[in-house]
Design a protein around this motif. Structure first.
Motif, PDB file in Angstrom:
ATOM      1  N   GLY A 201      39.185  34.678  40.925  1.00  0.00           N
ATOM      2  CA  GLY A 201      38.208  33.652  40.581  1.00  0.00           C
ATOM      3  C   GLY A 201      37.880  33.659  39.105  1.00  0.00           C
ATOM      4  O   GLY A 201      38.434  34.429  38.323  1.00  0.00           O
ATOM      5  N   THR A 202      36.963  32.783  38.729  1.00  0.00           N
ATOM      6  CA  THR A 202      36.500  32.746  37.351  1.00  0.00           C
ATOM      7  C   THR A 202      35.063  32.249  37.318  1.00  0.00           C
ATOM      8  O   THR A 202      34.566  31.681  38.298  1.00  0.00           O
ATOM      9  N   PHE A 394      38.366  28.362  43.034  1.00  0.00           N
ATOM     10  CA  PHE A 394      38.481  29.616  42.305  1.00  0.00           C
ATOM     11  C   PHE A 394      37.192  30.099  41.647  1.00  0.00           C
ATOM     12  O   PHE A 394      37.241  30.809  40.636  1.00  0.00           O
ATOM     13  N   SER A 395      36.026  29.755  42.178  1.00  0.00           N
ATOM     14  CA  SER A 395      34.791  30.328  41.627  1.00  0.00           C
ATOM     15  C   SER A 395      34.642  31.758  42.133  1.00  0.00           C
ATOM     16  O   SER A 395      35.033  32.078  43.266  1.00  0.00           O
ATOM     17  N   TRP A 396      34.063  32.643  41.302  1.00  0.00           N
ATOM     18  CA  TRP A 396      33.897  34.042  41.727  1.00  0.00           C
ATOM     19  C   TRP A 396      32.972  34.151  42.931  1.00  0.00           C
ATOM     20  O   TRP A 396      33.168  34.996  43.806  1.00  0.00           O
ATOM     21  N   VAL A 399      35.045  33.385  45.928  1.00  0.00           N
ATOM     22  CA  VAL A 399      35.977  34.489  46.175  1.00  0.00           C
ATOM     23  C   VAL A 399      35.236  35.690  46.764  1.00  0.00           C
ATOM     24  O   VAL A 399      35.704  36.328  47.717  1.00  0.00           O
TER      25      VAL A 399
END
Length: 425
Positions: A201-202, A394-396, A399
């Motif tokens: 994620g990011t 892909f959000s932390w 995730v």
């Protein structure tokens, strides 16, 4: 805001990837970010997370407190100096001993131990001989794939391949970060074992928080410049040479006010300095010195500015199981050009969020970079589509929620296993 509810203890083990140091330092890259971000996100959800790594320098703190729930714990394992990961295996028994000592001194047991990279996987296998816990493992890269893309195979290669196979077949669950990585495991490592796909994620808010004009003003970049960005380690398999040679080709050189910015690398004299020196030599040979800027190691707080200032971010790796830089750039609304390998095929939707091209092929990279620089409107369209994809998948936080579900499931198995043992005894 951190959740004070204690859901349980988790140990994240990353022997060579210290989650407390900045990306771009010696062998510090996506794995360091992955462990730290997963740890902090889980801490925010109420888990007590201890992230174990090897102490490299005497002046480093033994314990780094990230939040009320999350800390990095540095353990003794060999001399207090940097040792490349291909030479760390002989010090792993001391790491195991230090881990046991920490548990004894703090009266702590971890029902979930999540190991990262094959070195940590070996540690997990050893710990399993003495304690009952659920072992989760993330590879971050597979030796069976990596050794196909390098000319020199390290002496530890056979040991690594054996450990990776044993991990897949005996750990309670393997976390693959992309469908491509799962396919590689099944075709190249073993048909046995349990695999779940949970992507990296990011921080979508942080990377979307900076606009192009303010970023360029802060970095002293001409508003009209054509900026090509690379972010990552100086490691031959990262393909920086491919990028530099692509920039040196006429179809890219023709653009006015062209700039190539290379972010990453540790201090002079460190082990990755040799690769930087090699890249600098190629830059000089191609006459690119005036348009190439080596930004060096930068802080996490500075990184969003570099993405926001770019027209295109290039990921020319020979192999990537996932590619965190890719989704960081996409989260920033920047189009990407990436090698058509591994997890990059999962993160990038070619011609929609960026372009995928053949790895090690400088002419192909040059053509792709030129297409984006020549059509700024299309580049912005790719960037917006990439940002939407990252926000969706892909959000932390998302995730971490998937990881939390996996841990809860594994804890349920552990409880059944524990009570079954009690009944038998």
């Amino acid at each position: 805001m951190y959740n004070r509810q204690n859901k349980g203890k988790i140990a994240l083990i990353s022997v060579h990837g210290d989650p407390s140091i900045d990306i771009g330092k010696e062998e510090a890259g996506g794995q360091n970010v992955y462990v730290r971000e997963i740890g902090e996100a889980l801490g925010g959800k109420g888990w007590q997370v201890d992230m174990f790594t090897r102490k490299v320098y005497a002046e480093q703190a033994n314990i780094v407190e990230h939040s009320p729930n999350v800390r990095t714990i540095r353990l003794a394992a060999g001399p207090e100096k940097f040792i490349g990961r291909d030479h760390l295996f002989e010090y792993l028994p001391e790491f195991v001993k230090s881990f046991f000592n920490f548990q004894a001194q703090t009266h702590t047991l971890y029902p979930i131990i999540h190991t990262n990279y094959w070195l940590s996987g070996w540690v997990g296998l050893e710990l399993r001989k003495h304690h009952l816990f659920r072992h989760i493992h993330t590879y971050h890269s597979l030796g069976a794939v990596k050794y196909r893309s390098v000319t020199t195979v390290p002496l530890v290669a056979n040991t690594r391949l054996s450990v990776e196979k044993q991990c897949l077949e005996t750990a309670d669950c393997i976390v693959a970060t992309s469908p491509q990585e799962e396919q590689d495991m099944r075709s190249l490592v073993s048909r046995g074992g349990n695999i779940e796909i949970i992507p990296c994620g990011t921080d979508i808010k942080r990377f979307a928080s900076v606009d192009r004009d303010s970023a360029r003003e802060k970095l002293l970049i001409d508003p009209d410049a054509k900026v090509i960005l690379y972010v990552g380690r100086f490691d031959r398999r990262k393909g920086i040479e491919t990028l530099v040679r692509a920039v040196g080709r006429p179809e890219v050189r023709k653009h006015e006010k062209l700039q190539l910015i290379i972010v990453g690398g540790s201090q002079p004299g460190q082990i990755d300095g040799l690769e930087r020196e090699r890249i600098e030599t190629i830059v000089e040979e191609l006459g690119l010195e005036k348009i190439t800027f080596f930004a060096g190691q930068i802080s996490h707080s500075e990184l969003p500015n570099y993405y926001a200032a770019a027209d295109v971010c290039v990921i020319p790796s020979y192999y990537e199981p996932f590619g965190l830089v890719t989704i960081e750039a996409m989260a920033s609304g920047i189009p990407v050009v990436a090698s058509d390998v591994g997890g990059l095929r999962f993160t990038v939707v070619s011609s929609k969020t960026g372009l995928l091209v053949e790895s090690k092929n400088s002419p192909a990279f040059a053509e792709a970079i030129n297409r984006i620089l020549s059509d700024p409107a299309w580049g912005k369209e790719l960037g917006r589509a990439g940002q939407r994809r990252v926000n969706s998948f892909f959000s932390w936080d998302g995730v971490a929620s998937q990881m939390e579900d996996l841990y809860q499931c594994q804890l349920a198995h552990l409880h059944r296993e524990f009570f079954a043992t009690k009944v038998v005894s």
